[in-house]
Design a protein around this motif. Structure first.
Motif, mmCIF file in Angstrom:
data_model
loop_
_atom_site.group_PDB
_atom_site.id
_atom_site.type_symbol
_atom_site.label_atom_id
_atom_site.label_comp_id
_atom_site.label_asym_id
_atom_site.label_seq_id
_atom_site.Cartn_x
_atom_site.Cartn_y
_atom_site.Cartn_z
ATOM 1 N N UNK A 1 0.845 -1.202 0.000
ATOM 2 C CA UNK A 1 0.000 0.000 0.000
ATOM 3 C C UNK A 1 0.883 1.257 0.000
ATOM 4 N N UNK A 2 1.659 1.456 -1.054
ATOM 5 C CA UNK A 2 2.598 2.583 -1.057
ATOM 6 C C UNK A 2 1.920 3.947 -1.088
ATOM 7 N N UNK A 3 0.631 3.960 -1.491
ATOM 8 C CA UNK A 3 -0.060 5.249 -1.619
ATOM 9 C C UNK A 3 -0.275 5.958 -0.295
ATOM 10 N N UNK A 4 0.045 5.314 0.819
ATOM 11 C CA UNK A 4 -0.085 5.959 2.125
ATOM 12 C C UNK A 4 1.154 6.789 2.490
ATOM 13 N N UNK A 5 2.170 6.743 1.658
ATOM 14 C CA UNK A 5 3.386 7.537 1.853
ATOM 15 C C UNK A 5 3.584 8.435 0.640
ATOM 16 N N UNK A 6 4.278 9.556 0.832
ATOM 17 C CA UNK A 6 4.496 10.445 -0.307
ATOM 18 C C UNK A 6 5.140 9.708 -1.479
ATOM 19 N N UNK A 7 4.629 9.926 -2.657
ATOM 20 C CA UNK A 7 5.142 9.307 -3.874
ATOM 21 C C UNK A 7 6.521 9.899 -4.205
#
Length: 367
Positions: A134-140
């Protein structure tokens, strides 16, 4: 008055720039960077890069922090951040200017002595980021940023930049190189980087005028190597306060800097003065925090000697090394304490100033 080695922007500007500003003072020109001097400066930079007309996009703005925040806010999506070393200018010396545009500076580990980002660290971070379900929970991670020369006076070789470029291409990331001190980096030996190589190595970079003899100003160069990141850039430049109505003031300065090799002559002088100072200090067995070939030196100095020198010279405190760092520098057995200070030379530094500094070093060291 104390002699200053505090920075490379203490003086006004190169005499040639002042002369040309005076000569053109009563000319009436267009505004907002559309004047003939700005256009001439752009053509000269294009020729220096070996670029075809309109292959690159070049704009002028008033200073380094403005250039950084304008470029980064223009290129990044609203949810994206920019990757930087801890000592990167955007991470350590811009009063959260990038964060104020809505973008996070994502700080990566870097060598504490050179201050450089390296491809291995970048690859490890990006692999870990994209391994998250779920990388979208951290700044891209939307951009790679570094300074050349770095804030520690080191400079990147073409090989180092190529390795970073390979990682950036693997993850489809643009590279932004902050060139506030690009002049001194490009003329530094060894591993000298040719400015033409930047067309293939980075997506956008700045050519610093403020720290290389201009009154003020940076040139922003979009290389358009794979993608046109400069699309509608003049709108962002205006919105973010970086577009001067009297754009001629920047155009005249850069047109002058890129006439008769003045930009590089100024940088070579700054580096040559640093070489003289570096040689003199090494002859006195002074320890260096890191080895540099540009116009910034970082030395270890006894606090008592530092205070005596500060009576006659200006330079900056940088850091106080911890015990582990003293061990790494081979000073763990010393009975003295040390501070790290920064000494900077410029286009205006005189050899006599170097001689005076070294002579007073000797005088105070023998007390």
């Amino acid at each position: 008055m104390r002699i200053s080695f505090a920075n490379d922007y203490s003086e006004g500007c190169l005499p040639e720039i002042l002369e040309n500003l005076g000569k053109t003072n009563f000319e009436q020109t267009g505004g907002y960077g559309l004047d003939s001097y700005s256009k001439s400066a752009i053509r000269k930079i294009e020729q220096l890069l070996g670029a075809e007309p309109e292959q690159v996009d070049i704009h002028f703005t008033v200073g380094g922090t403005q250039a950084n925040l304008i470029v980064i806010s223009h290129v990044l999506k609203p949810y994206a951040g920019v990757l930087s070393a801890p000592g990167g200018h955007i991470a350590s010396h811009e009063s959260a200017a990038i964060e104020a545009t809505g973008h996070k500076v994502i700080v990566l580990e870097a060598d504490p002595y050179s201050g450089k980002l390296d491809a291995t660290t970048l690859a490890a971070f990006l692999q870990e980021y994209w391994a998250d379900s779920e990388p979208e929970h951290s700044p891209f991670p939307g951009m790679i940023y570094f300074s050349n020369a770095t804030e520690y006076g080191t400079h990147y070789s073409a090989q180092e930049l190529s390795a970073i470029r390979d990682i950036a291409d693997e993850y489809d990331l643009p590279i932004f190189m902050d060139g506030a001190r690009l002049g001194t980096a490009l003329v530094a030996e060894p591993d000298k980087l040719n400015i033409k190589q930047l067309l293939d190595l980075v997506d956008v970079f700045t050519i610093g005028g403020t720290k290389n003899g201009a009154l003020s100003g940076e040139a922003i160069v979009f290389t358009n190597r794979k993608q046109n990141y400069a699309d509608r850039f003049r709108w962002t430049l205006k919105q973010r306060g970086g577009m001067l109505a009297k754009g001629r003031l920047l155009g005249i300065q850069f047109n002058t800097l890129f006439t008769d090799d003045l930009y590089f002559r100024a940088a070579r002088h700054a580096n040559r003065m640093a070489d003289l100072l570096r040689t003199g200090l090494k002859q006195r067995n002074v320890r260096f925090w890191t080895e540099t070939k540009t116009n910034q030196l970082f030395i270890l100095i006894n606090p008592k000697l530092k205070q005596m020198l500060l009576q006659e010279f200006v330079f900056l405190d940088w850091l106080i090394p911890n015990q582990q760092q003293l061990i790494e520098l081979g000073l763990e057995e010393s009975d003295q304490s040390y501070h790290v200070v920064r000494l900077v030379t410029s286009w205006a530094t005189q050899e006599e100033w170097i001689e005076q500094f070294l002579n007073r070093w000797d005088d105070f060291a023998n007390l």
